[in-house]
Design an enzyme around this catalytic site. Structure first.
Site, mmCIF file in Angstrom:
data_model
loop_
_atom_site.group_PDB
_atom_site.id
_atom_site.type_symbol
_atom_site.label_atom_id
_atom_site.label_comp_id
_atom_site.label_asym_id
_atom_site.label_seq_id
_atom_site.Cartn_x
_atom_site.Cartn_y
_atom_site.Cartn_z
ATOM 1 N N ASN A 208 -30.898 -13.122 -50.736
ATOM 2 C CA ASN A 208 -30.375 -12.964 -49.377
ATOM 3 C C ASN A 208 -29.848 -14.292 -48.834
ATOM 4 O O ASN A 208 -28.780 -14.346 -48.226
ATOM 5 C CB ASN A 208 -31.470 -12.435 -48.441
ATOM 6 C CG ASN A 208 -31.452 -10.921 -48.376
ATOM 7 O OD1 ASN A 208 -30.621 -10.270 -49.003
ATOM 8 N ND2 ASN A 208 -32.376 -10.351 -47.631
ATOM 9 N N PHE A 249 -18.749 -11.405 -50.906
ATOM 10 C CA PHE A 249 -19.308 -12.145 -49.760
ATOM 11 C C PHE A 249 -18.499 -13.388 -49.439
ATOM 12 O O PHE A 249 -19.028 -14.453 -49.161
ATOM 13 C CB PHE A 249 -20.802 -12.437 -49.987
ATOM 14 C CG PHE A 249 -21.633 -11.243 -49.607
ATOM 15 C CD1 PHE A 249 -21.553 -10.081 -50.352
ATOM 16 C CD2 PHE A 249 -22.416 -11.251 -48.469
ATOM 17 C CE1 PHE A 249 -22.253 -8.938 -49.977
ATOM 18 C CE2 PHE A 249 -23.126 -10.113 -48.082
ATOM 19 C CZ PHE A 249 -23.041 -8.969 -48.839
ATOM 20 N N CYS A 260 -31.750 -7.496 -41.962
ATOM 21 C CA CYS A 260 -32.280 -8.310 -43.066
ATOM 22 C C CYS A 260 -31.925 -9.781 -42.967
ATOM 23 O O CYS A 260 -32.816 -10.627 -42.897
ATOM 24 C CB CYS A 260 -31.778 -7.772 -44.400
ATOM 25 S SG CYS A 260 -32.593 -6.260 -44.879
HETATM 26 C C1 UDX Z 1 -28.355 -7.169 -46.946
HETATM 27 C C2 UDX Z 1 -28.300 -7.430 -48.455
HETATM 28 O O1 UDX Z 1 -26.942 -7.279 -48.906
HETATM 29 C C3 UDX Z 1 -29.240 -6.487 -49.185
HETATM 30 O O2 UDX Z 1 -29.244 -6.776 -50.578
HETATM 31 C C4 UDX Z 1 -30.634 -6.669 -48.614
HETATM 32 O O3 UDX Z 1 -31.553 -5.852 -49.251
HETATM 33 C C5 UDX Z 1 -30.629 -6.421 -47.120
HETATM 34 O O4 UDX Z 1 -29.687 -7.284 -46.494
HETATM 35 P P1 UDX Z 1 -27.281 -5.440 -45.246
HETATM 36 O O5 UDX Z 1 -27.982 -6.207 -44.175
HETATM 37 O O6 UDX Z 1 -27.360 -3.964 -45.223
HETATM 38 O O7 UDX Z 1 -27.829 -5.883 -46.677
HETATM 39 O O8 UDX Z 1 -25.740 -5.786 -45.164
HETATM 40 P P2 UDX Z 1 -24.653 -6.619 -45.981
HETATM 41 O O9 UDX Z 1 -23.641 -5.700 -46.519
HETATM 42 O O10 UDX Z 1 -25.265 -7.556 -46.920
HETATM 43 O O11 UDX Z 1 -23.950 -7.421 -44.790
HETATM 44 C C6 UDX Z 1 -24.701 -8.286 -43.945
HETATM 45 C C7 UDX Z 1 -23.816 -8.893 -42.901
HETATM 46 O O12 UDX Z 1 -22.929 -9.841 -43.498
HETATM 47 C C8 UDX Z 1 -22.933 -7.918 -42.133
HETATM 48 O O13 UDX Z 1 -22.975 -8.251 -40.766
HETATM 49 C C9 UDX Z 1 -21.555 -8.136 -42.700
HETATM 50 O O14 UDX Z 1 -20.543 -7.854 -41.789
HETATM 51 C C10 UDX Z 1 -21.597 -9.611 -43.046
HETATM 52 N N1 UDX Z 1 -20.683 -10.010 -44.132
HETATM 53 C C11 UDX Z 1 -20.854 -9.519 -45.378
HETATM 54 C C12 UDX Z 1 -19.660 -10.907 -43.862
HETATM 55 O O15 UDX Z 1 -19.500 -11.388 -42.725
HETATM 56 N N2 UDX Z 1 -18.838 -11.298 -44.889
HETATM 57 C C13 UDX Z 1 -18.976 -10.832 -46.151
HETATM 58 O O16 UDX Z 1 -18.190 -11.245 -47.016
HETATM 59 C C14 UDX Z 1 -20.012 -9.924 -46.409
#
Ligand code: UDX
Length: 432
Positions: A208, A249, A260
């Site tokens: 994470n 990401f 998370c």
């Molecule tokens: C995350 C982890 O991906 C997952 O493996 C863990 O178990 C729980 O936390 P989640 O919180 O559901 O999952 O969302 P995720 O898709 O990872 O996105 C998290 C945040 O990052 C979102 O607000 C998203 O908008 C942001 N994000 C993601 C970005 O700003 N840029 C990116 O390139 C990817």
């Protein structure tokens, strides 16, 4: 249990992780008992209502109704030889994870006669397994195994993530316990990382933290792009094609939120500092994210001057699309900052309920209605409805057609052709 029969599974916690875990194991053929302490939640699930928005989950629960039981009773869940702990571990005031729900599960275990395994899916600090192991031993439950099996489920695609995992991590104190949990995942044909318990716990926190680092990194690159005339979308494409880096990401935007990252980031930071280590990089990653959420206000001010009396529409409230989760969502910080600047806030989201979290905002059921007469719009969540919106019509309805695309979701040229002043994140080259 006869040879070849799938073991019954107990799940503590009918939240998002518990329900996805329970439903997916039921889909794999296990009888599953899901236990929660909230009577209204259990009643809803028993009557076929799913208390959260997660694609595919309602269908999965419905399809496996016969194999799933929802209960308030601990005894029903402990009738299973393998029990997953999927309770919440929210942050405390100090930033440490609150493990009270985990300890309640451990303390409520009755005198189990048969051999059983407690499997930790909740995200916990490194060292929790050791402590639970000691507590079980002290209670005369040495025959109850303990395994760390962290979840890597992403909201909005959790069912798919469970069924098609990149890897499964199993951290055990004994080989037999590790093998029993590994066997549950055999149908998924994935790579299983066998580890000691502490390392399994750390894998989750490190994964994470690394994902957060990538986001904050690309957000800082975006900010430098703005200052230097480069376009971060192009930059991320060129960087992500390096096989050592990969494309994931690297989407610049207004920062991460959710249940998370904010919680686990701070928990790892505290875990390090409690052990006497100052995790400088992680501190910076978290701070960059806080600043990133607020940069939108400066952008609005650059275009509009003072925001006092201006109407700003937030398009999307959820921390990401395909979920109704607004925990730690950038929309909350944005709305708070806008209100503090004297702006009127309107908001639209197709599933997230903003009424409670944003009491000062006017919540609208339709994006065009939310944009009527507005001075600016901020695209906060990349909902597909926004990609499909009639932006030409939107421009006509607004008092001042200004869009801050907080997710770089839309095509700047198309938006400009529709009559908008378009400003994304890290896209200085196209600034109007
Ligand atoms: C995350 C982890 O991906 C997952 O493996 C863990 O178990 C729980 O936390 P989640 O919180 O559901 O999952 O969302 P995720 O898709 O990872 O996105 C998290 C945040 O990052 C979102 O607000 C998203 O908008 C942001 N994000 C993601 C970005 O700003 N840029 C990116 O390139 C990817």
């Amino acid at each position: 249990m006869s040879a070849g029969e799938k073991p019954k599974i107990g799940v503590f916690g009918a939240g998002w992780v518990g329900l996805v875990t329970g439903a997916c194991f039921a889909e794999l053929g296990h009888e599953v008992v899901v236990r929660d302490v909230l009577p209204e939640r259990i009643a809803a699930l028993e009557s076929g209502r799913v208390p959260l928005h997660e694609p595919e989950l309602p269908e999965l629960l419905e399809r496996n109704r016969e194999r799933l039981t929802f209960t308030l009773e601990v005894d029903d869940a402990v009738s299973a030889p393998i029990m997953f702990v999927c309770v919440g571990t929210p942050p405390t005031y100090s930033g440490d994870a609150d493990l009270s729900a985990v300890w309640t599960v451990v303390d409520q275990l009755p005198e189990l006669e048969e051999r059983a395994i407690l499997v930790m899916k909740s995200t916990v600090p490194v060292g929790t397994g050791e402590k639970v192991r000691a507590a079980l031993d002290a209670r005369g439950l040495a025959h109850v195994g303990y395994v760390s099996n962290p979840e890597f489920l992403s909201e909005g695609s959790a069912v798919r993530d469970f069924m098609h995992p990149d890897r499964v991590v199993v951290g055990a104190f004994t080989e037999a316990d590790g093998a029993a949990v590994t066997a549950l995942y055999e149908p998924l044909e994935t790579t299983v990382v066998q580890a000691d318990v502490a390392s399994a716990e750390m894998i989750k926190l490190a994964a994470n933290a690394f994902l957060m680092t990538r986001i904050s990194f690309i957000n800082e690159i975006a900010n430098v792009c703005e200052a230097t005339g480069a376009d971060v979308v192009k930059v991320a494409e060129g960087v992500g094609l390096d096989h050592r880096l990969g494309p994931h990401f690297l989407r610049a935007g207004i920062g991460w939120g959710g249940s998370c990252f904010p919680k686990d980031g701070v928990a790892l930071k505290q875990l390090a500092s409690n052990s006497g280590y100052h995790f400088q990089l992680l501190n910076a990653v978290i701070e960059v994210n806080e600043l990133q959420k607020r940069r939108v206000i400066q952008k609005l001010q650059r275009h509009l001057g003072s925001l006092r009396g201006k109407t700003v529409t937030l398009l999307g409230l959820a921390f990401k699309p395909n979920t109704d989760d607004i925990r730690e969502a950038p929309s909350l910080v944005l709305a708070g900052r806008l209100v503090a600047e004297g702006a009127e806030v309107r908001a639209w989201d197709p599933v997230a309920d903003g009424a409670v979290a944003l009491p000062r905002a006017k919540i609208c059921a339709d994006p065009l209605e939310a944009l009527e007469g507005a001075d600016a719009a901020v695209l906060v969540t990349e909902w597909h409805q926004l990609a499909e919106l009639d932006w030409r019509e939107a421009a006509k309805r607004m008092r001042n057609p200004l869009l801050i695309d907080g997710r770089n979701m839309l095509d700047p040229a198309e938006l400009r052709a529709s009559g908008f002043t378009y400003d994304g994140i890290g896209r200085a080259a196209g600034l109007v």
